[in-house]
Design a protein around this motif. Structure first.
Motif, PDB file in Angstrom:
ATOM      1  N   PRO A  44      -2.908   7.164   1.056  1.00 47.30           N
ATOM      2  CA  PRO A  44      -3.022   7.870   2.335  1.00 47.30           C
ATOM      3  C   PRO A  44      -3.556   6.943   3.429  1.00 47.30           C
ATOM      4  CG  PRO A  44      -4.839   8.444   0.877  1.00 47.30           C
ATOM      5  CD  PRO A  44      -3.932   7.554   0.077  1.00 47.30           C
ATOM      6  N   GLY A  45      -3.384   7.360   4.667  1.00 41.62           N
ATOM      7  CA  GLY A  45      -3.926   6.588   5.775  1.00 41.62           C
ATOM      8  C   GLY A  45      -3.286   5.214   5.871  1.00 41.62           C
ATOM      9  N   THR A  46      -4.057   4.266   6.329  1.00 44.60           N
ATOM     10  CA  THR A  46      -3.517   2.923   6.552  1.00 44.60           C
ATOM     11  C   THR A  46      -4.309   1.917   5.736  1.00 44.60           C
ATOM     12  OG1 THR A  46      -5.014   2.488   8.387  1.00 44.60           O
ATOM     13  CG2 THR A  46      -2.919   3.510   8.926  1.00 44.60           C
ATOM     14  N   LYS A  47      -3.681   0.802   5.447  1.00 43.40           N
ATOM     15  CA  LYS A  47      -4.375  -0.312   4.824  1.00 43.40           C
ATOM     16  C   LYS A  47      -3.720  -1.571   5.354  1.00 43.40           C
ATOM     17  CE  LYS A  47      -5.984  -2.213   0.494  1.00 43.40           C
ATOM     18  NZ  LYS A  47      -5.796  -2.297  -0.968  1.00 43.40           N
ATOM     19  N   TYR A  49       0.826  -1.203   0.000  1.00 42.60           N
ATOM     20  CA  TYR A  49       0.000   0.000   0.000  1.00 42.60           C
ATOM     21  C   TYR A  49       0.862   1.255   0.000  1.00 42.60           C
ATOM     22  CZ  TYR A  49      -3.812   3.144   1.257  1.00 42.60           C
ATOM     23  OH  TYR A  49      -4.738   4.149   1.271  1.00 42.60           O
ATOM     24  N   GLN A  60     -12.611  -0.712   2.847  1.00 44.87           N
ATOM     25  CA  GLN A  60     -11.201  -0.441   2.546  1.00 44.87           C
ATOM     26  C   GLN A  60     -11.079   0.280   1.208  1.00 44.87           C
ATOM     27  OE1 GLN A  60      -7.847  -1.536   3.592  1.00 44.87           O
ATOM     28  NE2 GLN A  60      -8.729  -1.636   5.640  1.00 44.87           N
ATOM     29  N   PRO A  61     -10.005   1.049   1.016  1.00 44.75           N
ATOM     30  CA  PRO A  61      -9.735   1.590  -0.326  1.00 44.75           C
ATOM     31  C   PRO A  61      -9.635   0.436  -1.328  1.00 44.75           C
ATOM     32  CG  PRO A  61      -8.257   2.566   1.297  1.00 44.75           C
ATOM     33  CD  PRO A  61      -8.968   1.440   1.987  1.00 44.75           C
ATOM     34  N   PRO A  62     -10.037   0.667  -2.568  1.00 45.83           N
ATOM     35  CA  PRO A  62     -10.066  -0.437  -3.526  1.00 45.83           C
ATOM     36  C   PRO A  62      -8.766  -0.653  -4.303  1.00 45.83           C
ATOM     37  CG  PRO A  62     -11.138   1.470  -4.462  1.00 45.83           C
ATOM     38  CD  PRO A  62     -10.676   1.873  -3.087  1.00 45.83           C
ATOM     39  N   ASP A  63      -7.794   0.233  -4.160  1.00 42.56           N
ATOM     40  CA  ASP A  63      -6.599   0.054  -4.993  1.00 42.56           C
ATOM     41  C   ASP A  63      -5.840  -1.215  -4.604  1.00 42.56           C
ATOM     42  OD1 ASP A  63      -4.785   2.761  -3.391  1.00 42.56           O
ATOM     43  OD2 ASP A  63      -6.707   1.902  -2.883  1.00 42.56           O
ATOM     44  N   ALA A 113     -10.917   5.799   4.667  1.00 39.07           N
ATOM     45  CA  ALA A 113      -9.560   6.351   4.576  1.00 39.07           C
ATOM     46  C   ALA A 113      -9.551   7.647   3.785  1.00 39.07           C
ATOM     47  CB  ALA A 113      -8.599   5.337   3.940  1.00 39.07           C
TER      48      ALA A 113
END
Lengths: 462, 462
Positions: A317-320, A314, B96-99, B40
């Motif tokens: 931005p932020g966390t994942k 990742y 969650q972000p999808p990337d 996020a």
């Protein structure tokens, strides 16, 4: 070869001519810099090769664009002075990729003047510098009607990707390229801004490490520490290749590092190094490890292992909380005599095989290191020429930190190679906001004029 | 609290109702999944909070969207059965972000059915699962006119960024949230596809390491091994935090890891683990280090240190002989009782300070670990309900590998927290191509119906 004449040639006509043509010369350089020629992407290569060949023809040399298996090479000559030495000028018309684009104050291919500097990709590395060499020829032809030495020009389009076809090209055209010496103007002047003549270049070996984990990214809570993490794999592998004290810990890595000659040691001892200024300029708190190593000696005598890029997982931005499934590290090793790219790659491969056999190792471009003896008969002529053109004695530096394909010429043509760079130290080559101090561009043209004039003295005693 | 009744409630009316409404339920889930709600980035949050609150109102509960200092929380209740237990249902409407986007076969916010699965960001984590809980309420109200237990619903919008405001929200609304137990349906079923009831969750602590070198990227030949390389700095620092054998080597890291109880050891011993199938599914050659550690025990009893992302320098095609000037690593630590996020962050900070004080350490989200006793009086009711709805005995798992803010409820409300997940193991949550097996969605609705019905048996003996 006899000793060099002590007579001071008169350069005032040519220098006046250059001063009178400043604006025109600068605009012509800007036109050249507007044309992207990114060898890594193959962008603009053919166009720029043809463009600069036409520039050379217009100056009055015979020029041709010769194909290779990669990007073409521009070859030119004007050899109308049979008794004089033949000087081979070498440069490269390709440039580094400009990313990260958003870090440029002005776009990389829109040359912009700020604070007496010209900002553009290729301003210093290398368009601005070989363009100065070419304008020196134009100036000499305009002022004198002929060149004081025989001149050959070789501009390649693959230097920034490791000059992979230059060796076979020079081997094939070794008769056409026959010369007494080679001059290349690339890289920056000495770290303190002083003119320098550099007698060698480190080699380079680029490679990539690729690690894979599971077939796709996973949830770090459900799968962390179950599926291997390719980032941890690379971290642990890389940590075995160079330790925190700066020692490269690949087995046998230093085996073929030659000790410096006495002449080289003396030359290094004369090199001024202002560590505090380096730290201020780079905005760093301390030098890299090992802390106690002399700066000039680092660049001249020691190989490096640099991680050029490391990416996985990742980046937003932020966390994942993700467990990434792939990662890669791009690295280069700067080689010193008598290391060879093949030898060092084999040692890297053996190391990876022993520590992380699941990691894929890809060999990329390489160049061998090379050095010209400080005792060369041309040293004095070049030394005086630079002093006449730039108003200061050049430092004599046994080797550049960077890599140039000098070995191709020293090995294949058997001639000494001299690097006489014009670019400012903070030219930001290979980086955003590459720039060339405009005054150094004009000094470069004058230096080209002076070198050919001083070298012509050798003809009288042949 | 008395013992649980052995009578088998009749669920056939509700199950028939669910079977008859499959298409409609599925389409309503797809409509919900079409709405991005990426905590996020703050994308779509307000819209989706209002959307799901309206869905809950339409079902027949009182619902409101309550502000927090971050993203709002949806609170709902239908407490019309005074003698029955009060069940708090918890879920999260953020995703969650999808990337990386280009790794998705179909776009993350265009729900698509392939091979009896529904592909979309949030399909399993967590929209599909709490939507099943809500449809269970709708089914019970449609079939019986009332709910068998009192029900409260809390849907938050910050779970994927670590639920930073949930604790203060639950503290503030602890009276409104008063309940006898909490059920959360999140995460996947057991690794072999079996239903499970999970009695705890690991905590999580996210942090970022940022290293800087010179003020800008530099030429690796001219400046390599002179300016520090932030990638080497991170590689060396990270290598001191976890060794190649998988041991986390931060001082005192394991000090507060509690030993498992006997009940937990027995439960773990009953958990089936097919390592070969895991390796096949993930397409890995071997498990992560330490190789000899039991898989279930890894997830339940051990903390992890995962690098979620590490980035610096060149990432493009080919090579670029650059010395990068900055790099960062995003990491998460999964915590087990009685580790705490504060304690572990302090240990990470001390470690960074000792090994690489020039590296900036940023604390990001955290959640404490929590566990409910396997001996809870509700265990048997939930066990039977899952069996009735899903046709198989659920496994009893002392803790999930992932993190849920169970601690907020165990600590603030003093109630047991049960995780009854519906998603398939390969749901690819937090990853591209997140999906939910459609059959599991319907089983989830039935499980919701069964749990509330079986739990209502407790009312008779109050």
């Amino acid at each position: 070869m006899s000793s060099f004449s002590n007579a001071q040639p008169d350069l005032s006509d040519a220098f006046s001519y250059i001063d009178q043509h400043r604006q025109q010369f600068l605009e012509r350089l800007m036109a050249y810099l507007r044309l992207p020629s990114i060898s890594a992407y193959g962008q603009g290569i053919e166009e720029v090769a043809n463009y600069i060949a036409q520039v050379i023809k217009d100056i009055g040399l015979q020029a041709q664009v010769l194909p290779t298996e990669g990007w073409p090479i521009v070859l030119a000559e004007l050899t109308t002075t049979p008794d004089a030495p033949t000087v081979l000028l070498y440069g490269h018309y390709d440039v580094q990729p400009p990313d990260p684009l958003d870090a440029w104050v002005s776009p990389p291919f829109e040359p912009t003047i700020r604070n007496d500097r010209l900002y553009a990709r290729g301003a210093g590395d290398n368009k601005g510098q070989h363009f100065a060499q070419l304008l020196a020829l134009e100036t000499l032809l305009a002022c004198r009607g002929k060149l004081p030495c025989n001149v050959k020009v070789l501009l390649e389009g693959e230097e920034e990707i490791g000059s992979p076809r230059l060796l076979s090209f020079v081997q094939r055209y070794h008769k056409e390229l026959a010369a007494d010496l080679l001059i290349v103007s690339d890289g920056p002047v000495y770290e303190n801004g002083r003119a320098q003549i550099v007698f060698g270049a480190r080699g380079i070996l680029s490679f990539e490490l690729r690690a894979r984990g599971a077939r796709q990214d996973l949830h770090s809570g459900n799968w962390g520490n179950i599926a291997p993490n390719p980032l941890w794999t690379l971290v642990h592998l890389l940590a075995t290749m160079k330790n925190e004290r700066g020692e490269i810990t690949i087995d046998g890595f230093y085996d073929n590092v030659l000790p410096l000659s006495n002449l080289e040691r003396e030359a290094i001892a004369k090199l001024p190094t202002d560590v505090e200024r380096i730290k201020r300029t780079l905005e760093i708190q301390h030098l890299d490890q090992p802390l106690d190593r002399d700066v000039a000696e680092r660049l001249i005598a020691w190989p490096t292992l640099t991680i050029n890029g490391l990416h996985g997982g990742y980046a937003g931005p932020g966390t994942k909380s993700v467990l990434p499934h792939e990662a890669f590290a791009k690295c280069d090793i700067r080689l010193v005599p008598a290391q060879t790219a093949d030898e060092i790659f084999a040692k890297v491969a053996a190391h990876v095989q022993r520590h992380a056999p699941e990691v894929m190792l890809l060999r990329q471009g390489s160049m061998e290191p090379a050095k010209t003896s400080l005792a060369s008969p041309y040293t004095e002529a070049l030394h005086k020429a630079v002093q006449a053109a730039q108003g200061e004695e050049p430092l004599l530096v046994p080797s550049a930190g960077g890599s140039l394909p000098n070995y191709v010429f020293t090995q294949t043509l058997g001639i000494p190679v001299f690097e006489v760079p014009y670019a400012n130290v903070d030219e930001a080559n290979h980086a955003p906001n590459e720039n060339l101090e405009i005054e150094r561009f004009f000094k470069g043209i004058k230096t080209g004029v002076a070198m050919l004039t001083y070298l012509s003295a050798f003809s009288k005693s042949l």
